[in-house]
Design an enzyme around this catalytic site. Sequence first.
Site, PDB file in Angstrom:
ATOM      1  N   THR A  45       0.866  -1.172   0.000  1.00  0.00           N
ATOM      2  CA  THR A  45       0.000   0.000   0.000  1.00  0.00           C
ATOM      3  C   THR A  45       0.906   1.226   0.000  1.00  0.00           C
ATOM      4  O   THR A  45       1.490   1.570   1.018  1.00  0.00           O
ATOM      5  CB  THR A  45      -0.910   0.010   1.237  1.00  0.00           C
ATOM      6  OG1 THR A  45      -1.653  -1.197   1.233  1.00  0.00           O
ATOM      7  CG2 THR A  45      -1.863   1.188   1.226  1.00  0.00           C
ATOM      8  N   MET A  64       4.141   2.066   5.221  1.00  0.00           N
ATOM      9  CA  MET A  64       3.632   1.180   4.187  1.00  0.00           C
ATOM     10  C   MET A  64       3.225  -0.170   4.784  1.00  0.00           C
ATOM     11  O   MET A  64       3.871  -0.651   5.710  1.00  0.00           O
ATOM     12  CB  MET A  64       4.754   0.927   3.187  1.00  0.00           C
ATOM     13  CG  MET A  64       4.366   1.209   1.780  1.00  0.00           C
ATOM     14  SD  MET A  64       5.748   0.933   0.678  1.00  0.00           S
ATOM     15  CE  MET A  64       5.974   2.591   0.056  1.00  0.00           C
ATOM     16  N   CYS A  65       2.187  -0.780   4.271  1.00  0.00           N
ATOM     17  CA  CYS A  65       1.855  -2.118   4.728  1.00  0.00           C
ATOM     18  C   CYS A  65       1.757  -3.033   3.515  1.00  0.00           C
ATOM     19  O   CYS A  65       1.729  -2.573   2.378  1.00  0.00           O
ATOM     20  CB  CYS A  65       0.571  -2.127   5.555  1.00  0.00           C
ATOM     21  SG  CYS A  65      -0.825  -1.336   4.796  1.00  0.00           S
ATOM     22  N   THR A  66       1.739  -4.321   3.763  1.00  0.00           N
ATOM     23  CA  THR A  66       1.667  -5.249   2.642  1.00  0.00           C
ATOM     24  C   THR A  66       0.313  -5.941   2.640  1.00  0.00           C
ATOM     25  O   THR A  66      -0.292  -6.166   3.684  1.00  0.00           O
ATOM     26  CB  THR A  66       2.740  -6.355   2.730  1.00  0.00           C
ATOM     27  OG1 THR A  66       2.514  -7.113   3.912  1.00  0.00           O
ATOM     28  CG2 THR A  66       4.135  -5.790   2.739  1.00  0.00           C
ATOM     29  N   THR A  82      -0.639  -6.902   6.501  1.00  0.00           N
ATOM     30  CA  THR A  82       0.310  -6.850   7.605  1.00  0.00           C
ATOM     31  C   THR A  82       0.798  -5.415   7.756  1.00  0.00           C
ATOM     32  O   THR A  82       1.176  -4.784   6.768  1.00  0.00           O
ATOM     33  CB  THR A  82       1.499  -7.791   7.343  1.00  0.00           C
ATOM     34  OG1 THR A  82       0.977  -9.078   7.043  1.00  0.00           O
ATOM     35  CG2 THR A  82       2.404  -7.893   8.554  1.00  0.00           C
TER      36      THR A  82
END
Length: 191
Positions: A45, A64-66, A82
């Site tokens: 993201t 940032m997240c995944t 996550t």
Amino acid sequence: MAALRTLWMGLVLLGVLGVLQTRAEAQVSLQPNFQQDKFLGRWFTAGLASNASWIREKKAPLPMCTSLVAPTEDGGLNLTITFLRKDQCETRTLLLQPVGPPGCYSYTSQHWGSVNDVRVVETDYVEYALLHTESTKGPGQDFHIATLYSRTQTPREEVKEKFAAFAKAQGFTEDTIVFLPQTDKCMEGHQ
Ligand SMILES: *[C@@H]1O[C@H](CO)[C@@H](O)[C@H](O)[C@H]1NC(C)=O
Ligand SMILES: *[C@@H]1O[C@H](CO)[C@@H](O)[C@H](O)[C@H]1NC(C)=O
């Protein structure tokens, strides 16, 4: 008489559908010929634009997240997200059910109890995807979000500009568009 009645009903239904369709189109478009299998796998993201107060009020930018995207048995998507929260890696699962044409999904937020529509507005599958999420049900949860998904943590400038233009076209102002800072936390252990 019966035939006339059927015709009239048909016209009324078509009229109603026509109105609904024009409204949906006026809001957000959809990736033509969306291919869900190519959309699977890991995304970062990288950007967000939102008028949800709980996002706007966050003082520090979210890192940032995944999202790990996998198919579900009902033809929808299982998003395992996550992210870093209070120095801990947390994981949430969103189950997106298919609704309407390919690329349109719906999920119910466990936290808010709200129903949200998610659309893949544009994607090239290998570099970026532009997503639009809108709450459709749930008291006081009236918001919409534009999300930039990137296959890498470092989206190209052109991709960022594309996202900013997309967000503005959805009515978001410049100050609500954020690019999430890169992080090496919570990035391990997910392929
Ligand atoms: C969704 O994915 C997570 C993580 O891989 C898994 O634990 C969970 O069982 C999946 N749920 C469904 C309904 O597929
Ligand atoms: C967010 O924008 C949508 C669409 O323009 C609007 O309907 C909604 O009321 C807004 N919500 C907030 C919290 O400003």
